[in-house]
Scaffold this active site. Structure first.
Site, PDB file in Angstrom:
ATOM      1  NE  ARG A  95       0.660   1.450   4.542  1.00  0.00           N
ATOM      2  CZ  ARG A  95       2.081   1.822   4.397  1.00  0.00           C
ATOM      3  NH1 ARG A  95       2.653   2.180   3.169  1.00  0.00           N
ATOM      4  NH2 ARG A  95       2.829   2.064   5.663  1.00  0.00           N
ATOM      5  CD  GLU A 101       2.396   7.832   6.685  1.00  0.00           C
ATOM      6  OE1 GLU A 101       1.690   6.883   7.066  1.00  0.00           O
ATOM      7  OE2 GLU A 101       2.201   8.372   5.746  1.00  0.00           O
ATOM      8  CG  HIS A 102       3.600   7.918  12.509  1.00  0.00           C
ATOM      9  ND1 HIS A 102       4.059   6.983  13.245  1.00  0.00           N
ATOM     10  CD2 HIS A 102       4.286   8.264  11.668  1.00  0.00           C
ATOM     11  CE1 HIS A 102       5.171   6.608  12.497  1.00  0.00           C
ATOM     12  NE2 HIS A 102       5.481   7.236  11.740  1.00  0.00           N
ATOM     13  CG  ASP A 104      -1.969   3.352  12.293  1.00  0.00           C
ATOM     14  OD1 ASP A 104      -1.164   3.737  12.738  1.00  0.00           O
ATOM     15  OD2 ASP A 104      -1.837   2.220  11.221  1.00  0.00           O
ATOM     16  N   GLY A 197       8.755   1.129   3.200  1.00  0.00           N
ATOM     17  CA  GLY A 197       7.510   1.686   3.647  1.00  0.00           C
ATOM     18  C   GLY A 197       6.451   1.565   2.704  1.00  0.00           C
ATOM     19  CB  SER A 199       2.514  -2.095   3.523  1.00  0.00           C
ATOM     20  OG  SER A 199       2.091  -2.009   4.786  1.00  0.00           O
ATOM     21  CB  SER A 200       7.440  -5.635   1.983  1.00  0.00           C
ATOM     22  OG  SER A 200       7.903  -5.234   2.956  1.00  0.00           O
ATOM     23  CG  ASP A 246       0.780  -0.835   7.363  1.00  0.00           C
ATOM     24  OD1 ASP A 246       0.129   0.401   6.848  1.00  0.00           O
ATOM     25  OD2 ASP A 246       1.863  -1.150   7.645  1.00  0.00           O
TER      26      ASP A 246
HETATM   27  C1  GLA Z   1       3.892   1.673   9.664  1.00  0.00           C
HETATM   28  C2  GLA Z   1       2.865   0.902  10.576  1.00  0.00           C
HETATM   29  C3  GLA Z   1       1.287   1.630  10.322  1.00  0.00           C
HETATM   30  C4  GLA Z   1       1.364   3.164  10.424  1.00  0.00           C
HETATM   31  C5  GLA Z   1       2.457   3.593   9.771  1.00  0.00           C
HETATM   32  C6  GLA Z   1       2.571   4.999   9.886  1.00  0.00           C
HETATM   33  O1  GLA Z   1       3.639   1.536   8.380  1.00  0.00           O
HETATM   34  O2  GLA Z   1       2.993  -0.345  10.186  1.00  0.00           O
HETATM   35  O3  GLA Z   1       0.352   0.978  11.175  1.00  0.00           O
HETATM   36  O4  GLA Z   1       1.343   3.525  11.794  1.00  0.00           O
HETATM   37  O5  GLA Z   1       3.708   3.203  10.038  1.00  0.00           O
HETATM   38  O6  GLA Z   1       1.511   5.797   9.556  1.00  0.00           O
END
Ligand code: GLA
Length: 452
Positions: A95, A101-102, A104, A197, A199-200, A246
Site C-alpha cells: 500500500r 500518518e502515525h 492509526d 515503507g 508495507s511488504s 496496512d
Molecule cells: C507503519 C505501521 C502503520 C502506521 C504507519 C505510520 O507503516 O505499520 O500501522 O502506523 O507506520 O502511519
C-alpha cells in the site's frame, strides 16, 4: 540537463528554425515562471553539484504483473518440490498511504490505497510429511530462504526466530483461527520492495492468511477479523507494535479507490481515485535508516502519554484546544507529537473530502502540511525524504508531496497532473543526492485467491 529539458529545448529550436520565433517566445514565457525556475535549477545543479555528470537513470520502474509473479512462483515451486503441483494461489497488495500518518495507533483516520505491487503465495497440502516448508524467492532477504516448522498445537507453540521474514509467516499460521492446520508447502514471491515503507510485511501476512483460507476452506466472514489477526502476527512475531492501516487496506482495498479508514470504529469509506488526469507517483529514496525499530514504539508511547495527561482514551478524542490547555503539563516533545497527530487526523478527513470533490489542489496542500508536520513535530522524516519532497514541489504540475509510511527513509508520495510525470521524474532524479526509484501507482484491489 534532464531528458525532459532536452526535449523541451529541442522543440523550441525546431520552431525557431521554422521562423515561428514570436510564437515560440510567447509560448515559452507563457509556460510560466515555474518551468523556467525548474530549467535553471537543473542547469545550475548540473554545472555545480553534478559537474557535467552524465544524467542519472530516471526510468519509471516496471512492476511485474501478478501473472508474471505467479508463473515464476509456479516454476520455483516445481523445482523445490519435485513431483508436486501447486493447487492454491493467494495474492495481497502492498500500500501507499496518501495522508494520515502515525494516526492509526491513535484511533485516528488514514487514507491509503493498495498498490499493483503484490505478494503471491503458492502451494499445496503436504502429502508425505507433517511439516510445513515455506520458501521465499525474494532476493532481498539474503541466503536464508527456507523455513520448516510443524503446525502449532496446544502442546507445541510456534516460536519466532531466524530468519526474520519467516516470523510473518509463522505469526499468521499461529493466529489463524482454524486448528489443527494441515501441513503445507509454499513458495512466496513479491514485487513490493522490502523495507521501502510500502508495507511488504502486511502484504506477506495477508497473502499468507488468504493462502490458509484456501488451504482449509475456512474463510473469514468478517474481514476486520482477518486484518486484526495479521496485525497480531506482526505484534507478536515480528515485535512491531504497528497500527491497523496496512493489514486493513491490504485486505479490503478496491480497484480505483482509496480507503478512508476510521481506526477507532474500524469502518472504511471508499473514495474514488481513478481520474486519468492525475497520477500518484511513488519515489523510493532507497534509504533505510536503522532507527525505526526503537523510534516507532517511542512515538506510540509519547502519544499515549499526551492522551493520558489530557484524560482522553486516545488522541482521537483530543482537540487542539485540549492540547493547548494542557501544554504546561507535558514536555515539549510530547506536546509536539500530539500536535502532529491531532492536526493530521483533521487533515486526513479534509483530504478525503477534497478527493471526493476532485479538489486535487486542496488535497495537495494538505499533503504538504502533513509532510511539514511529520518533519518538524513528529520528527520521523530524514534528509533524503525532505530532499525528495522539496524537489517535487519545485516542479510544474505537482500538487503535493510528502513522506509516506513509518518514516526514517522509504518513499515519498506525490500527487501531480499526469502530463508532467516524465518531466518531474527527470527533475527529481537530477536534484536528488541519492539514487531514487519511481513507480506510478494505480489504486488496486485487495487480497484474493486465484484459481489454478
Ligand atoms: C507503519 C505501521 C502503520 C502506521 C504507519 C505510520 O507503516 O505499520 O500501522 O502506523 O507506520 O502511519
Amino acid at each position: 540537463m534532464t531528458a525532459g529539458s532536452v526535449f523541451t529545448f529541442r522543440a523550441y529550436k525546431f520552431r525557431i528554425n521554422d521562423f515561428s520565433l514570436v510564437a515560440a517566445v510567447y509560448e515559452f514565457v507563457a509556460s510560466g515562471f515555474c518551468k523556467v525556475r525548474q530549467l535553471l535549477s537543473t542547469l545550475v545543479g548540473n554545472l555545480t553539484k553534478q559537474k557535467f555528470r552524465v544524467p542519472k537513470m530516471n526510468a519509471i520502474a516496471d512492476c511485474p504483473t501478478e501473472n508474471e509473479l505467479i508463473s515464476k512462483a509456479k516454476s520455483g515451486f516445481q523445482e523445490l518440490f519435485p513431483g508436486e503441483n501447486p493447487s492454491i494461489i493467494a495474492s495481497a497488495p502492498g500500500r501507499v498511504n496518501l495522508i494520515g500518518e502515525h494516526t492509526d495507533y491513535n484511533d485516528g483516520f488514514v487514507l491509503p490505497m493498495a498498490l499493483p505491487m503484490t505478494t503471491v503465495v503458492i502451494g499445496n497440502k503436504a502429502a508425505v510429511t507433517d511439516k510445513c516448508t515455506v520458501y521465499t524467492l525474494s532476493d532481498a532477504v539474503g541466503s536464508n530462504r527456507q523455513i520448516i516448522f510443524t503446525t502449532p498445537s496446544i502442546e507445541s507453540e510456534l516460536k519466532p526466530g531466524e530468519p526474520k521474514w519467516g516470523n510473518y509467516v509463522k505469526g499468521v499460521v499461529a493466529n489463524f483461527p482454524f486448528k489443527p492446520l494441515p501441513a503445507f508447502n509454499a513458495v512466496i514471491i513479491s514485487s513490493v520492495p522490502l523495507g521501502g515503507g510500502l508495507s511488504s510485511s502486511a502484504s506477506l501476512e495477508v497473502a499468507m492468511y488468504t493462502f490458509l483460507e484456501s488451504l482449509t476452506c475456512v474463510r473469514a466472514t468478517d474481514l476486520k477479523q482477518k486484518a486484526l489477526a495479521c496485525q497480531k502476527a506482526e505484534h507478536d512475531y515480528a515485535g512491531m507494535p504497528c497500527g491497523i492501516m496496512d493489514q486493513f487496506i491490504s485486505t479490503m482495498a478496491e480497484q480505483g479507490k482509496a480507503l478512508l479508514i476510521d481506526c477507532e470504529s474500524m469502518q472504511g469509506i471508499y473514495v474514488p481515485l481513478s481520474d486519468p488526469n492525475v497520477v500518484v507517483l511513488i519515489t523510493n529514496s532507497n534509504i533505510r535508516h536503522e532507527l525505526t525499530g526503537s523510534e516507532y514504539p517511542t512515538r506510540k508511547r509519547q502519544c499515549m502519554e499526551a492522551a493520558a495527561i489530557m484524560k482522553k482514551k486516545s488522541l482521537r478524542s483530543a482537540s487542539m484546544e485540549d492540547l493547548n490547555t494542557n501544554k504546561d503539563a507535558m514536555s515539549d516533545v510530547v506536546f509536539k507529537r500530539a500536535r502532529h497527530v491531532i492536526g493530521e487526523i483533521e487533515r486526513t478527513q479534509q483530504a478525503a473530502k477534497a478527493l471526493q470533490q476532485s479538489n486535487y489542489v486542496e488535497f495537495g496542500k494538505l499533503m504538504v502540511q502533513s509532510h511539514n508536520s511529520l518533519q518538524n513535530d513528529y520528527e520521523v522524516s530524514c534528509a533524503e525524504l525532505d530532499e525528495l519532497v522539496a524537489a517535487a514541489l519545485e516542479c510544474e504540475g505537482v500538487l503535493g508531496s510528502r513522506m509516506t509510511g513509518g518514516g526514517f527513509g522509504g518513499c515519498t508520495v506525490t500527487l501531480l497532473y499526469a502530463k508532467y510525470v516524465q518531466d518531474v521524474v527527470n527533475y527529481i532524479t537530477n536534484k536528488y543526492s541519492g539514487n531514487a526509484t519511481f513507480y506510478i501507482a494505480t489504486a488496486s484491489s485487495g487480497a484474493h485467491e486465484i484459481k489454478i
